[in-house]
Design a protein around this motif. Structure first.
Motif, PDB file in Angstrom:
ATOM      1  N   UNK A 182      46.033  24.394  26.140  1.00 40.58           N
ATOM      2  CA  UNK A 182      47.129  25.352  26.042  1.00 40.58           C
ATOM      3  C   UNK A 182      46.644  26.645  25.388  1.00 40.58           C
ATOM      4  N   UNK A 183      45.745  26.546  24.421  1.00 43.92           N
ATOM      5  CA  UNK A 183      45.198  27.742  23.772  1.00 43.92           C
ATOM      6  C   UNK A 183      44.404  28.579  24.767  1.00 43.92           C
ATOM      7  N   UNK A 184      43.711  27.908  25.682  1.00 45.70           N
ATOM      8  CA  UNK A 184      42.937  28.630  26.692  1.00 45.70           C
ATOM      9  C   UNK A 184      43.879  29.407  27.614  1.00 45.70           C
ATOM     10  N   UNK A 185      44.986  28.780  28.013  1.00 49.01           N
ATOM     11  CA  UNK A 185      45.978  29.475  28.837  1.00 49.01           C
ATOM     12  C   UNK A 185      46.487  30.713  28.115  1.00 49.01           C
ATOM     13  N   UNK A 186      46.759  30.585  26.821  1.00 50.20           N
ATOM     14  CA  UNK A 186      47.267  31.702  26.032  1.00 50.20           C
ATOM     15  C   UNK A 186      46.254  32.834  25.952  1.00 50.20           C
ATOM     16  N   UNK A 187      44.977  32.490  25.845  1.00 54.30           N
ATOM     17  CA  UNK A 187      43.937  33.520  25.743  1.00 54.30           C
ATOM     18  C   UNK A 187      43.994  34.458  26.942  1.00 54.30           C
ATOM     19  N   UNK A 188      44.242  33.907  28.126  1.00 57.45           N
ATOM     20  CA  UNK A 188      44.265  34.717  29.341  1.00 57.45           C
ATOM     21  C   UNK A 188      45.487  35.627  29.424  1.00 57.45           C
ATOM     22  N   UNK A 241      46.301  37.556  26.782  1.00 58.23           N
ATOM     23  CA  UNK A 241      45.987  38.685  25.909  1.00 58.23           C
ATOM     24  C   UNK A 241      45.701  39.929  26.758  1.00 58.23           C
ATOM     25  N   UNK A 242      45.871  41.128  26.186  1.00 57.63           N
ATOM     26  CA  UNK A 242      45.743  42.361  26.985  1.00 57.63           C
ATOM     27  C   UNK A 242      44.439  42.495  27.791  1.00 57.63           C
ATOM     28  N   UNK A 243      43.294  42.252  27.182  1.00 60.41           N
ATOM     29  CA  UNK A 243      42.024  42.408  27.906  1.00 60.41           C
ATOM     30  C   UNK A 243      41.863  41.410  29.045  1.00 60.41           C
ATOM     31  N   UNK A 244      41.940  40.108  28.754  1.00 65.29           N
ATOM     32  CA  UNK A 244      41.825  39.116  29.831  1.00 65.29           C
ATOM     33  C   UNK A 244      42.915  39.270  30.893  1.00 65.29           C
ATOM     34  N   UNK A 245      44.133  39.603  30.468  1.00 65.98           N
ATOM     35  CA  UNK A 245      45.231  39.774  31.419  1.00 65.98           C
ATOM     36  C   UNK A 245      44.970  40.960  32.345  1.00 65.98           C
ATOM     37  N   UNK A 246      44.405  42.035  31.808  1.00 70.42           N
ATOM     38  CA  UNK A 246      44.068  43.203  32.634  1.00 70.42           C
ATOM     39  C   UNK A 246      43.002  42.829  33.668  1.00 70.42           C
ATOM     40  N   UNK A 247      42.050  42.014  33.257  1.00 74.47           N
ATOM     41  CA  UNK A 247      41.026  41.553  34.201  1.00 74.47           C
ATOM     42  C   UNK A 247      41.664  40.761  35.335  1.00 74.47           C
ATOM     43  N   UNK A 248      42.566  39.841  34.994  1.00 75.22           N
ATOM     44  CA  UNK A 248      43.244  39.038  36.019  1.00 75.22           C
ATOM     45  C   UNK A 248      44.074  39.925  36.948  1.00 75.22           C
ATOM     46  N   UNK A 249      44.700  40.953  36.390  1.00 75.69           N
ATOM     47  CA  UNK A 249      45.469  41.889  37.205  1.00 75.69           C
ATOM     48  C   UNK A 249      44.548  42.625  38.185  1.00 75.69           C
ATOM     49  N   UNK A 250      43.328  42.952  37.742  1.00 76.29           N
ATOM     50  CA  UNK A 250      42.352  43.609  38.621  1.00 76.29           C
ATOM     51  C   UNK A 250      41.959  42.687  39.777  1.00 76.29           C
ATOM     52  N   UNK A 267      38.157  28.310  31.697  1.00 79.59           N
ATOM     53  CA  UNK A 267      39.467  28.550  32.280  1.00 79.59           C
ATOM     54  C   UNK A 267      39.555  29.755  33.205  1.00 79.59           C
ATOM     55  N   UNK A 268      38.432  30.441  33.475  1.00 78.71           N
ATOM     56  CA  UNK A 268      38.469  31.641  34.312  1.00 78.71           C
ATOM     57  C   UNK A 268      39.022  31.363  35.707  1.00 78.71           C
ATOM     58  N   UNK A 269      38.453  30.404  36.393  1.00 77.81           N
ATOM     59  CA  UNK A 269      38.897  30.124  37.768  1.00 77.81           C
ATOM     60  C   UNK A 269      40.360  29.705  37.774  1.00 77.81           C
ATOM     61  N   UNK A 270      40.730  28.832  36.868  1.00 71.44           N
ATOM     62  CA  UNK A 270      42.116  28.364  36.803  1.00 71.44           C
ATOM     63  C   UNK A 270      43.067  29.521  36.504  1.00 71.44           C
ATOM     64  N   UNK A 271      42.655  30.431  35.601  1.00 72.56           N
ATOM     65  CA  UNK A 271      43.506  31.582  35.263  1.00 72.56           C
ATOM     66  C   UNK A 271      43.668  32.503  36.460  1.00 72.56           C
ATOM     67  N   UNK A 272      42.597  32.724  37.223  1.00 74.57           N
ATOM     68  CA  UNK A 272      42.697  33.558  38.419  1.00 74.57           C
ATOM     69  C   UNK A 272      43.628  32.903  39.436  1.00 74.57           C
ATOM     70  N   UNK A 273      43.487  31.604  39.612  1.00 75.56           N
ATOM     71  CA  UNK A 273      44.341  30.893  40.568  1.00 75.56           C
ATOM     72  C   UNK A 273      45.809  30.943  40.137  1.00 75.56           C
ATOM     73  N   UNK A 274      46.071  30.715  38.855  1.00 76.49           N
ATOM     74  CA  UNK A 274      47.457  30.778  38.353  1.00 76.49           C
ATOM     75  C   UNK A 274      48.051  32.159  38.586  1.00 76.49           C
TER      76      UNK A 274
END
Length: 167
Positions: free
Chosen positions: A1-7, A9-18, A42-49
């Motif tokens: 759950x902490x890993x999901x939360x990390x994604x 955050x502003x920096x990781x979330x901006x990357x996922x938006x890109x 969690x990178x691949x999972x975060x991109x997929x989510x």
């Protein structure tokens, strides 16, 4: 759950938006994401989510088999989608398949020794996607590329309008 939360955050979330923008707006149908040999947990999972929650696409992971018996990239995509391998033989078949419309395939874990095959597949996929442009439901690919693969190996893909994100 902490890993999901990390994604979130502003920096990781901006990357996922890109990544999301590249998938949606990308004229080539392929997004390359360069990462270290050990991408962030969690990178691949975060991109997929992100793709599934913010777009009409369905996200599917494609983990190429390692070793000398690894399937052709088109077969790896078909298998990940739950299709019989015999129904998908090429990048063109993936693009043409109505069963794969509105799908984004996330290929990760491609060994450096298999990059030549995947690179050729991605270039063919890109050509087929561009040839049929104007159809927003066409399947797309996101390919996590290891930094062990020299940039000169990805340059032919990148130079033709593929997005190149991260590091």
């Amino acid at each position: 759950e902490a890993i999901k939360s990390w994604w979130t955050l502003p920096g990781p979330s901006a990357f996922l938006r890109s990544v999301e923008r590249s998938v949606i707006d990308g004229a080539a149908g392929v997004t390359l994401v360069r990462s270290s040999d050990a991408p962030p947990v969690g990178l691949v999972e975060a991109m997929q989510r992100r793709i599934e929650s913010e777009t009409p696409f369905r996200a599917i992971g494609v983990r190429p088999d390692l070793g000398h018996d690894a399937p052709a990239p088109a077969h790896a995509v078909a298998r990940a989608a739950g299709l019989r391998v015999a129904t998908i033989r090429s990048a063109s078949d993936i693009i043409a398949s109505t069963a794969l419309a509105d799908h984004v395939f996330f290929a990760f874990g491609i060994p450096e020794s298999d990059w030549d095959r995947w690179s050729a597949f991605l270039r063919t996929f890109r050509r087929e996607f561009e040839r049929r442009s104007g159809r927003p439901e066409l399947p797309r690919l996101v390919c996590l590329v290891s930094s062990a693969i020299p940039e000169r190996e990805t340059a032919p893909l990148r130079d033709v309008s593929l997005s190149y994100l991260g590091q």
